[in-house]
Design a protein around this motif. Structure first.
Motif, mmCIF file in Angstrom:
data_model
loop_
_atom_site.group_PDB
_atom_site.id
_atom_site.type_symbol
_atom_site.label_atom_id
_atom_site.label_comp_id
_atom_site.label_asym_id
_atom_site.label_seq_id
_atom_site.Cartn_x
_atom_site.Cartn_y
_atom_site.Cartn_z
ATOM 1 N N VAL A 53 0.718 -1.298 0.096
ATOM 2 C CA VAL A 53 0.020 -0.081 0.044
ATOM 3 C C VAL A 53 0.886 1.276 0.108
ATOM 4 N N ALA A 54 1.988 1.147 0.743
ATOM 5 C CA ALA A 54 2.957 2.311 0.737
ATOM 6 C C ALA A 54 3.837 2.084 -0.313
ATOM 7 N N SER A 55 5.051 2.823 -0.317
ATOM 8 C CA SER A 55 5.905 2.621 -1.296
ATOM 9 C C SER A 55 7.472 2.173 -0.989
ATOM 10 N N HIS A 56 8.233 1.877 -1.903
ATOM 11 C CA HIS A 56 9.743 1.583 -1.454
ATOM 12 C C HIS A 56 10.513 2.903 -1.283
ATOM 13 N N ILE A 57 9.994 3.911 -2.191
ATOM 14 C CA ILE A 57 10.706 5.185 -2.009
ATOM 15 C C ILE A 57 9.819 6.282 -2.240
ATOM 16 N N GLU A 58 10.070 7.352 -1.448
ATOM 17 C CA GLU A 58 9.209 8.604 -1.776
ATOM 18 C C GLU A 58 10.107 9.821 -1.898
ATOM 19 N N VAL A 59 9.786 10.621 -3.194
ATOM 20 C CA VAL A 59 10.631 11.693 -3.375
ATOM 21 C C VAL A 59 9.449 12.768 -2.953
ATOM 22 N N THR A 60 9.963 13.904 -2.232
ATOM 23 C CA THR A 60 8.898 14.678 -1.960
ATOM 24 C C THR A 60 9.713 16.183 -1.732
ATOM 25 N N SER A 107 2.189 16.112 -4.156
ATOM 26 C CA SER A 107 3.002 15.956 -2.925
ATOM 27 C C SER A 107 4.281 15.526 -3.329
ATOM 28 N N GLY A 108 4.344 14.235 -3.923
ATOM 29 C CA GLY A 108 5.554 13.765 -4.253
ATOM 30 C C GLY A 108 5.352 12.802 -5.328
ATOM 31 N N VAL A 109 6.649 11.863 -5.423
ATOM 32 C CA VAL A 109 6.434 10.710 -6.514
ATOM 33 C C VAL A 109 6.803 9.356 -5.441
ATOM 34 N N ARG A 110 6.079 8.575 -5.843
ATOM 35 C CA ARG A 110 6.433 7.148 -5.100
ATOM 36 C C ARG A 110 7.151 6.129 -6.300
ATOM 37 N N LEU A 111 8.014 5.472 -5.754
ATOM 38 C CA LEU A 111 8.840 4.472 -6.552
ATOM 39 C C LEU A 111 8.841 2.869 -6.105
ATOM 40 N N LYS A 112 9.154 2.002 -7.093
ATOM 41 C CA LYS A 112 8.765 0.487 -6.549
ATOM 42 C C LYS A 112 10.091 0.109 -7.289
ATOM 43 N N VAL A 113 10.950 -0.512 -6.452
ATOM 44 C CA VAL A 113 12.257 -0.887 -6.781
ATOM 45 C C VAL A 113 12.576 -2.353 -6.940
ATOM 46 N N ARG A 114 13.191 -2.915 -7.813
ATOM 47 C CA ARG A 114 13.379 -4.377 -7.964
ATOM 48 C C ARG A 114 13.420 -5.059 -6.775
ATOM 49 N N ASP A 115 14.447 -4.865 -5.892
ATOM 50 C CA ASP A 115 14.768 -5.339 -4.736
ATOM 51 C C ASP A 115 14.481 -4.511 -3.633
ATOM 52 N N LEU A 116 13.506 -4.786 -2.724
ATOM 53 C CA LEU A 116 13.004 -3.887 -1.693
ATOM 54 C C LEU A 116 14.098 -3.489 -0.698
ATOM 55 N N PHE A 117 15.011 -4.732 -0.788
ATOM 56 C CA PHE A 117 16.233 -4.284 0.628
ATOM 57 C C PHE A 117 17.038 -3.688 -0.055
ATOM 58 N N ALA A 118 17.353 -3.099 -1.484
ATOM 59 C CA ALA A 118 18.166 -2.461 -2.161
ATOM 60 C C ALA A 118 17.752 -1.023 -2.239
ATOM 61 N N ALA A 119 16.613 -0.764 -1.496
ATOM 62 C CA ALA A 119 16.034 0.509 -1.554
ATOM 63 C C ALA A 119 17.292 1.855 -0.838
ATOM 64 N N PRO A 120 17.597 1.572 0.058
ATOM 65 C CA PRO A 120 18.415 2.673 0.480
ATOM 66 C C PRO A 120 19.745 3.042 -0.459
ATOM 67 N N ALA A 121 20.192 1.861 -1.007
ATOM 68 C CA ALA A 121 21.423 2.104 -2.021
ATOM 69 C C ALA A 121 20.756 2.855 -3.259
ATOM 70 N N VAL A 122 19.579 2.615 -3.634
ATOM 71 C CA VAL A 122 18.907 3.496 -4.792
ATOM 72 C C VAL A 122 18.653 4.664 -4.265
ATOM 73 N N VAL A 123 18.390 4.997 -3.239
ATOM 74 C CA VAL A 123 18.081 6.511 -2.805
ATOM 75 C C VAL A 123 19.531 7.138 -2.893
ATOM 76 N N LEU A 183 14.963 18.361 -2.727
ATOM 77 C CA LEU A 183 14.018 17.343 -2.686
ATOM 78 C C LEU A 183 14.376 16.244 -1.747
ATOM 79 N N TRP A 184 13.259 15.813 -1.042
ATOM 80 C CA TRP A 184 13.735 14.683 -0.106
ATOM 81 C C TRP A 184 13.396 13.418 -0.556
ATOM 82 N N LEU A 185 14.482 12.458 -0.396
ATOM 83 C CA LEU A 185 14.182 11.289 -0.661
ATOM 84 C C LEU A 185 14.143 10.214 0.575
ATOM 85 N N ARG A 186 13.125 9.584 0.662
ATOM 86 C CA ARG A 186 12.996 8.500 1.906
ATOM 87 C C ARG A 186 12.576 6.937 1.415
#
Length: 416
Positions: free
Chosen positions: A63-70, A224-240, A251-254
């Motif tokens: 329901v949420a997202s792997h990454i948010e850009v706001t 409000s922002g852009v929501r992203l889905k990445v291939r490997d959710l555990f790689a989300a911090p590296a993608v940020v 811009l803030w990336l979380r």
């Protein structure tokens, strides 16, 4: 190898045993049952905690997202450029704009506070699983300026509304009128119902079209922002970290490990503490073997003296009682493993049965967020439980066995 034979013989309860022999056999059985229950409970609890953690992660990120850009200002104006740029990253599977705001929703005289999410249905499929969670209607029914709304099933039940019914959204954004400053109010028609299995979302989230949210909250063309889905959710911090230098300043990336960090840390801490507490229970059960072997040594004093007289070494005597204690432990561990795995794999049957027998609610989705009690057995956890329990059992046998090996034959036979 006679140590194994004698140790196993001492472990078994012989027919016709009475008095002290029968009591020692009873204590051995109690020690075995204690280990069985301790190991079974530990396996079941770890499986539930694993399932709870995994299911929460799956449902929250569905329901949420792997990454948010706001944007720091709260409104992202140049979101099409941001959307185009983040899509170029090889790990990004989908990206979609969104608006996140709060409102009161009213229906049939009932009012509920909710989170309002404005989405673009064609893009939302790439970042969330709402299409899989829909129980009625469709996301495609959310058309711009048609003012359709998709509700969670628990929220719809609370408001007593269904498909085609109207609800009213009361936004905190103020509008100046002749009567004074008034909140913005808009009627919406229910075009879909979703059930994610997360009570927090099913009872407190509504979806509207992005254009309708922009009009209601006066965003203009911003989001409000852009929501992203990445291939490997555990790689989300590296993608940020990789995306941050490529995006405009301000811009803030979380990623999900930041937006839900406290929640997942709390679950992990609870799992760790529960494991420690239950291992202490297993340790108590394992060290019951100490009292069992102490009594066995006292009971077999004459047997030890005779064996020593026949030439048995102190190491052999020690080995006999190590085998006896270890056998008790291994049988308890095996029974606990079988019981624990059986319960862990059939919780969907066990929990309703217990609720039926006790008349109590053991799993309340309003408290635990999930509608069902999850379970996930990990081989690594089971192996750690068995290894740790076996080591404790082995340690518990050493002192009584050593005391038995120190027994002198003449001293032992003096009182016989």
């Amino acid at each position: 190898m006679y140590e194994w034979f004698i140790g196993w013989r001492y472990t078994r309860r012989q027919r016709g045993t009475r008095g002290r022999n029968a009591f020692v056999s009873f204590i051995s059985l109690v020690s075995m049952l204690g280990l069985m229950l301790g190991v079974a409970v530990l396996i079941v609890v770890l499986s539930v905690m694993n399932g709870f953690q995994d299911e929460l992660r799956h449902r929250i990120l569905g329901v949420a997202s792997h990454i948010e850009v706001t944007a720091q200002s709260g409104m992202l104006e140049e979101w099409p450029a941001v959307l185009d740029r983040v899509r170029r990253h090889p790990e990004v599977l989908g990206a979609a704009p969104f608006i996140q705001e709060q409102a009161m929703v009213s229906g049939n005289g009932r009012v509920q506070g909710v989170g309002v999410r404005g989405i673009e249905p064609s893009l939302e499929r790439g970042v969330a699983q709402f299409a899989d969670y829909l129980r009625a209607g469709s996301l495609e029914a959310l058309q711009p300026h048609s003012y359709g709304i998709v509700l969670g099933t628990d929220l719809a039940r609370r408001l007593a509304v269904g498909l085609g019914d109207e609800v009213t959204l009361i936004a905190p954004t103020a509008t100046a009128t002749l009567a004074g400053v008034m909140p913005r109010v808009r009627a919406f028609r229910v075009v879909g119902l979703f059930e994610s299995g997360m009570y927090e979302y099913d009872s407190g989230l509504v979806l509207v079209h992005l254009r309708d949210a922009q009009a209601l909250y006066r965003y203009g063309e911003a989001v409000s922002g852009v929501r992203l889905k990445v291939r490997d959710l555990f790689a989300a911090p590296a993608v940020v970290r990789q995306l941050a230098p490529t995006l405009p300043a301000g811009l803030w990336l979380r990623d999900w490990t930041q937006t839900h960090a406290n929640f997942f840390r709390a679950v992990q801490l609870e799992k760790t503490m529960m494991t420690l507490i239950l291992f202490l229970i297993v340790a108590v059960a394992a060290f019951n073997i100490v009292s069992t072997l102490v009594m066995a040594v006292q009971d077999k004093t004459a047997d030890i003296a005779i064996l020593r007289t026949l030439g048995a070494s102190p190491a052999s005597i020690m080995g006999i009682f190590v085998v006896q204690g270890t056998t008790i432990g291994v049988l308890g561990l095996a029974a606990g493993l079988a019981l624990g795995l059986t319960i862990a794999h059939h919780l969907d049957v066990v929990v309703p049965a217990l609720e039926h027998l006790t008349g109590a609610t053991l799993w309340n989705k309003e408290i635990y967020f999930l509608s069902e009690l999850p379970s996930k057995v990990l081989a690594a956890d089971v192996l750690r439980v068995l290894t740790g329990s076996f080591v404790l059992t082995l340690l518990a046998t050493l002192y009584p066995s050593w005391r038995a090996s120190r027994l002198q034959p003449a001293e032992a036979l003096r009182h016989e």
